[in-house]
Design an enzyme around this catalytic site. Structure first.
Site, mmCIF file in Angstrom:
data_model
loop_
_atom_site.group_PDB
_atom_site.id
_atom_site.type_symbol
_atom_site.label_atom_id
_atom_site.label_comp_id
_atom_site.label_asym_id
_atom_site.label_seq_id
_atom_site.Cartn_x
_atom_site.Cartn_y
_atom_site.Cartn_z
ATOM 1 N N CYS A 42 55.313 12.918 70.537
ATOM 2 C CA CYS A 42 55.758 14.051 69.717
ATOM 3 C C CYS A 42 54.580 14.514 68.872
ATOM 4 C CB CYS A 42 56.916 13.607 68.839
ATOM 5 S SG CYS A 42 57.407 14.847 67.628
ATOM 6 N N CYS A 45 55.425 13.820 64.911
ATOM 7 C CA CYS A 45 55.520 12.491 64.289
ATOM 8 C C CYS A 45 54.904 11.383 65.124
ATOM 9 C CB CYS A 45 56.972 12.169 63.967
ATOM 10 S SG CYS A 45 57.953 11.818 65.435
ATOM 11 N N CYS A 90 63.458 15.154 69.218
ATOM 12 C CA CYS A 90 62.799 13.892 68.931
ATOM 13 C C CYS A 90 63.735 13.031 68.085
ATOM 14 C CB CYS A 90 61.502 14.167 68.178
ATOM 15 S SG CYS A 90 60.664 12.678 67.616
ATOM 16 N N CYS A 93 61.960 12.601 64.331
ATOM 17 C CA CYS A 93 61.789 13.683 63.349
ATOM 18 C C CYS A 93 62.745 14.855 63.585
ATOM 19 C CB CYS A 93 60.336 14.167 63.331
ATOM 20 S SG CYS A 93 59.840 15.056 64.810
ATOM 21 N N CYS A 113 63.110 19.174 80.666
ATOM 22 C CA CYS A 113 62.259 20.358 80.697
ATOM 23 C C CYS A 113 61.652 20.524 79.304
ATOM 24 C CB CYS A 113 63.134 21.551 81.080
ATOM 25 S SG CYS A 113 62.220 23.067 81.310
HETATM 26 ZN ZN LIG Z 1 58.925 13.654 66.413
#
Ligand SMILES: [Zn+2]
Length: 125
Positions: A42, A45, A90, A93, A113
């Site tokens: 990510c 984060c 995510c 976060c 996707c």
């Molecule tokens: Zn994240």
């Protein structure tokens, strides 16, 4: 990290996709045809989301994976735009990453996707 710090960290396009649930233009993202080995994290984060061995070419113009790293993403029903889709965020976060569909061509049957701008590839050595 508060919202203002996130905004400082991201480009305007990244912010639009990750925090305002935007979508990058197909075939525009830097990871669409990426084939290097590593872990996709990510970009907000650093949470590890996908391994490169789960990546496949879906032909859609967005980087696609057939499975997520367990516990790394959360699924949220998205009924925006008159469609019923499953959004993925995510787990750490809460940032928007893309959508998951159950029409994947591999044995998992899943097609995650993603937007390239949400991801940061950490290449394996
Ligand atoms: Zn994240």
């Amino acid at each position: 990290m508060n919202e203002n710090e996130i905004k400082q960290k991201l480009t305007p396009e990244q912010y639009k996709v990750l925090r305002e649930k935007g979508t990058e233009a197909p075939f525009s993202g830097k990871y669409v045809h990426e084939s290097k080995d590593g872990t996709y994290r990510c970009v907000v984060c650093n949470n590890p989301l996908f391994n490169s061995d789960a990546k496949f070419d879906s032909g859609t113009g967005w980087p696609s994976f057939d499975k997520a790293i367990p516990g790394s993403v959360k699924e949220v029903v998205d009924s925006a735009h008159g469609m019923s889709r499953t959004e993925i965020v995510c787990s750490q976060c809460g940032s928007h990453l893309g959508h998951v569909f159950n029409d994947g061509p591999t044995e998992t049957g899943m097609r995650y996707c993603l937007n390239s701008v949400c991801l940061d590839l950490e290449e394996s050595k």
